[in-house]
Motif scaffolding. Sequence first.
Motif, PDB file in Angstrom:
ATOM      1  N   HIS A 190       0.638  -1.244   0.325  1.00 34.07           N
ATOM      2  CA  HIS A 190      -0.280  -0.065  -0.032  1.00 34.07           C
ATOM      3  C   HIS A 190       0.927   1.573  -0.051  1.00 34.07           C
ATOM      4  CE1 HIS A 190      -3.391   2.327   1.044  1.00 34.07           C
ATOM      5  NE2 HIS A 190      -2.818   2.675   1.792  1.00 34.07           N
ATOM      6  N   HIS A 236       0.898   4.301  -2.961  1.00 33.03           N
ATOM      7  CA  HIS A 236       0.803   5.593  -2.500  1.00 33.03           C
ATOM      8  C   HIS A 236       2.068   6.770  -2.826  1.00 33.03           C
ATOM      9  CE1 HIS A 236      -2.434   7.097   0.060  1.00 33.03           C
ATOM     10  NE2 HIS A 236      -1.549   5.692   0.605  1.00 33.03           N
ATOM     11  N   SER A 254      -0.023  10.021   5.549  1.00 31.72           N
ATOM     12  CA  SER A 254      -1.261   9.870   5.759  1.00 31.72           C
ATOM     13  C   SER A 254      -1.623   9.261   7.038  1.00 31.72           C
ATOM     14  CB  SER A 254      -1.130   8.157   5.071  1.00 31.72           C
ATOM     15  OG  SER A 254      -0.842   7.176   5.263  1.00 31.72           O
ATOM     16  N   GLY A 255      -3.445   9.031   6.975  1.00 31.49           N
ATOM     17  CA  GLY A 255      -3.625   8.425   8.456  1.00 31.49           C
ATOM     18  C   GLY A 255      -2.888   8.026   8.656  1.00 31.49           C
ATOM     19  N   GLY A 256      -2.046   7.025   8.612  1.00 26.70           N
ATOM     20  CA  GLY A 256      -1.468   5.448   9.280  1.00 26.70           C
ATOM     21  C   GLY A 256       0.391   6.030   9.499  1.00 26.70           C
ATOM     22  N   GLY A 276      -1.871  12.744   9.742  1.00 29.10           N
ATOM     23  CA  GLY A 276      -3.252  12.166   9.294  1.00 29.10           C
ATOM     24  C   GLY A 276      -3.906  11.865  11.076  1.00 29.10           C
ATOM     25  N   LEU A 290      -3.877  15.399  13.155  1.00 23.69           N
ATOM     26  CA  LEU A 290      -4.998  16.072  12.775  1.00 23.69           C
ATOM     27  C   LEU A 290      -6.199  15.589  13.298  1.00 23.69           C
ATOM     28  CD1 LEU A 290      -3.786  16.931   9.032  1.00 23.69           C
ATOM     29  CD2 LEU A 290      -3.833  18.284  11.309  1.00 23.69           C
ATOM     30  N   ASP A 291      -6.801  14.188  13.371  1.00 24.18           N
ATOM     31  CA  ASP A 291      -7.506  13.555  13.989  1.00 24.18           C
ATOM     32  C   ASP A 291      -7.919  13.350  15.262  1.00 24.18           C
ATOM     33  OD1 ASP A 291      -8.080  12.720  11.112  1.00 24.18           O
ATOM     34  OD2 ASP A 291      -7.808  10.606  10.875  1.00 24.18           O
ATOM     35  N   GLY A 348      -8.854  16.397   9.869  1.00 21.75           N
ATOM     36  CA  GLY A 348      -7.360  16.923   8.686  1.00 21.75           C
ATOM     37  C   GLY A 348      -7.951  17.506   7.315  1.00 21.75           C
ATOM     38  N   PRO A 349      -9.606  17.421   7.068  1.00 15.15           N
ATOM     39  CA  PRO A 349     -10.028  18.250   6.143  1.00 15.15           C
ATOM     40  C   PRO A 349     -10.470  19.458   6.783  1.00 15.15           C
ATOM     41  CG  PRO A 349     -10.515  16.263   5.623  1.00 15.15           C
ATOM     42  CD  PRO A 349      -9.824  15.451   7.065  1.00 15.15           C
ATOM     43  N   GLU A 395      -8.754  22.294   8.594  1.00 17.18           N
ATOM     44  CA  GLU A 395      -8.108  22.966   7.621  1.00 17.18           C
ATOM     45  C   GLU A 395      -9.125  23.806   7.025  1.00 17.18           C
ATOM     46  OE1 GLU A 395      -7.519  21.036   3.220  1.00 17.18           O
ATOM     47  OE2 GLU A 395      -6.468  23.137   2.894  1.00 17.18           O
ATOM     48  N   GLY A 423      -3.034  10.864   1.982  1.00 17.77           N
ATOM     49  CA  GLY A 423      -4.442  11.584   2.427  1.00 17.77           C
ATOM     50  C   GLY A 423      -3.714  13.236   2.451  1.00 17.77           C
ATOM     51  N   VAL A 424      -2.118  13.114   3.478  1.00 18.73           N
ATOM     52  CA  VAL A 424      -2.721  14.590   4.045  1.00 18.73           C
ATOM     53  C   VAL A 424      -2.236  15.480   3.211  1.00 18.73           C
ATOM     54  CG1 VAL A 424      -0.808  16.094   5.814  1.00 18.73           C
ATOM     55  CG2 VAL A 424      -2.495  13.657   6.318  1.00 18.73           C
ATOM     56  N   ASN A 466      -3.902  18.197   1.406  1.00 14.45           N
ATOM     57  CA  ASN A 466      -3.644  19.632   2.676  1.00 14.45           C
ATOM     58  C   ASN A 466      -3.138  21.203   1.869  1.00 14.45           C
ATOM     59  OD1 ASN A 466      -2.538  21.995   4.878  1.00 14.45           O
ATOM     60  ND2 ASN A 466      -4.260  20.909   5.547  1.00 14.45           N
ATOM     61  N   THR A 504      -5.517  10.222  -1.119  1.00 17.04           N
ATOM     62  CA  THR A 504      -5.756   9.568  -0.296  1.00 17.04           C
ATOM     63  C   THR A 504      -6.560   8.365  -1.019  1.00 17.04           C
ATOM     64  OG1 THR A 504      -8.068  10.768  -1.236  1.00 17.04           O
ATOM     65  CG2 THR A 504      -7.965  11.359   1.234  1.00 17.04           C
ATOM     66  N   ASP A 505      -6.451   7.528   0.100  1.00 17.64           N
ATOM     67  CA  ASP A 505      -6.587   6.286  -0.361  1.00 17.64           C
ATOM     68  C   ASP A 505      -7.624   5.994  -1.941  1.00 17.64           C
ATOM     69  OD1 ASP A 505      -5.206   4.787   1.214  1.00 17.64           O
ATOM     70  OD2 ASP A 505      -6.197   4.096   2.724  1.00 17.64           O
TER      71      ASP A 505
HETATM   72  O1  KG4 Z   1      -4.237   8.245   2.485  1.00 21.10           O
HETATM   73  P1  KG4 Z   1      -5.541   8.106   3.830  1.00 21.10           P
HETATM   74  O2  KG4 Z   1      -6.947   8.043   2.728  1.00 21.10           O
HETATM   75  O3  KG4 Z   1      -5.593   6.736   4.854  1.00 21.10           O
HETATM   76  C1  KG4 Z   1      -4.079   6.205   4.749  1.00 21.10           C
HETATM   77  O4  KG4 Z   1      -3.454   5.904   4.542  1.00 21.10           O
HETATM   78  O5  KG4 Z   1      -4.300   6.417   6.308  1.00 21.10           O
HETATM   79  O6  KG4 Z   1      -5.001   9.628   4.712  1.00 21.10           O
HETATM   80  C2  KG4 Z   1      -6.426   9.564   5.241  1.00 21.10           C
HETATM   81  C3  KG4 Z   1      -5.354  11.105   6.160  1.00 21.10           C
HETATM   82  C4  KG4 Z   1      -6.634  11.238   7.663  1.00 21.10           C
HETATM   83  O7  KG4 Z   1      -5.412  11.083   8.512  1.00 21.10           O
HETATM   84  C5  KG4 Z   1      -6.698  12.527   7.039  1.00 21.10           C
HETATM   85  O8  KG4 Z   1      -7.775  13.764   7.874  1.00 21.10           O
HETATM   86  C6  KG4 Z   1      -5.987  13.226   5.621  1.00 21.10           C
HETATM   87  O9  KG4 Z   1      -5.515  12.332   5.230  1.00 21.10           O
HETATM   88  N1  KG4 Z   1      -6.680  14.066   5.287  1.00 21.10           N
HETATM   89  C7  KG4 Z   1      -5.354  15.340   5.462  1.00 21.10           C
HETATM   90  C8  KG4 Z   1      -7.409  15.731   4.647  1.00 21.10           C
HETATM   91  N2  KG4 Z   1      -7.643  15.187   3.929  1.00 21.10           N
HETATM   92  C9  KG4 Z   1      -7.814  14.032   4.158  1.00 21.10           C
HETATM   93  N3  KG4 Z   1      -5.551  15.624   5.950  1.00 21.10           N
HETATM   94  C10 KG4 Z   1      -5.195  17.175   6.102  1.00 21.10           C
HETATM   95  N4  KG4 Z   1      -5.948  17.971   5.015  1.00 21.10           N
HETATM   96  C11 KG4 Z   1      -6.673  17.593   4.640  1.00 21.10           C
HETATM   97  N5  KG4 Z   1      -7.032  18.098   3.288  1.00 21.10           N
END
Ligand code: KG4
Length: 348
Positions: free
Chosen positions: A111, A115, A140-142, A167, A170-171, A184-185, A188, A282-283, A286, A313-314
């Motif tokens: 994965h 990315h 990303s989130g993870g 991520g 931010l969460d 994150g969103p 922002e 995902g981040v 931003n 994002t995924d």
């Molecule tokens: O890559 P992703 O979809 O999933 C993983 O592989 O983890 O990333 C998800 C992360 C979440 O923590 C979310 O809060 C963050 O990406 N994210 C953002 C934004 N959109 C999604 N962080 C900051 N700004 C954004 N606009």
Amino acid sequence: MVILGIETSCDETAAAVVQDGSRVLSNMVYSQIAHHRPYGGVVPGIASRSHVEVLPRILEDAIKKSGVDWDQLDAVAVTRGPGLASSLLVGLAAAKALAYRLGKPMIGVNHLQAHLHSVFLGDDAPSPEEMLPAIALLVSGGHSCLVRVESQGSFQLLGQTLDDAAGEALDKGASLMDLGYPGGPVIEKTAQGGNATFVDFPRGLKTRGKQGDGPDRSLCFSFSGLKTSLRYFLENNPDALEGDGVRDVAASYQEAVVDSLVSKLELALANADVQNFLCVGGVARNTLLRDRLAALAEKCGKKLWLAAPDYCTDNAAMVAAFACHCAPDETVDWQGMDVEPNLSVEST
Ligand code: KG4
Ligand code: ZN
């Protein structure tokens, strides 16, 4: 070569059809955010049940939208790790069954490497020859890490987070501020027009030097202190989120996350003999981060490549596209393949 990609590593159920490694014929993503929102984070049991329920429809939609028939597929690619074991298993089982029935190979994909490949998707995307070698910031989130991408398929981990991912920070921050999920969103959006110097939140791991065999700490991230600092700030200033205050606190928190990421990336670039750098995950959606990276590119005279927002994002397009570059290996026992919840960015 036409590849069907499947992605179920976390809370997105996704399927896509990609031709010749970069032409995205379809890209279907079902986000489970609404299911997890009440809990403020991803609940593994809910995630896997939702994948089981939704994946068949997403697969049908991806094929229908692509204009390609099932029997025109050359391979089925699937994320095999890292991620939630019970979620990864849903995608892997589906991919195996489809590949078996079609008499085509299945390709297991990392994965994180998918990315990193997401910058090559989309109409204006560069070719790998134009861009590599490069330093990549994967956020990303993870996961949050700095990776040297030498060539397609050759990855060296330079630094990573020692606790929370960007991520995740931010969460968790959004949850402490009662802003909702995903953080994150929402941070922002809330931070727009806010004063980013209102609270001087800490930036983790300013120390330099290697510790043991692990990566250089000066290229590692730490966000747990930032989250704790926000918690104490809110406890000591119970009215801080009143009125416009919430804008200022959110802007200061976002600033601290972005500043930590960009300063470590700058250090990695200063020590690397590369002309290119990239940001994915995902981040990377931003806007503040994207703007700061553009400013960094100008400052250090290097070229920046950003994944298109839809591919940050995924998604399964990045899985199918990356698989095309792995090419089906006849010697791989894909029928015996298992999920790898802790797969590292360097492993195939
Ligand atoms: O890559 P992703 O979809 O999933 C993983 O592989 O983890 O990333 C998800 C992360 C979440 O923590 C979310 O809060 C963050 O990406 N994210 C953002 C934004 N959109 C999604 N962080 C900051 N700004 C954004 N606009
Ligand atoms: Zn991801």
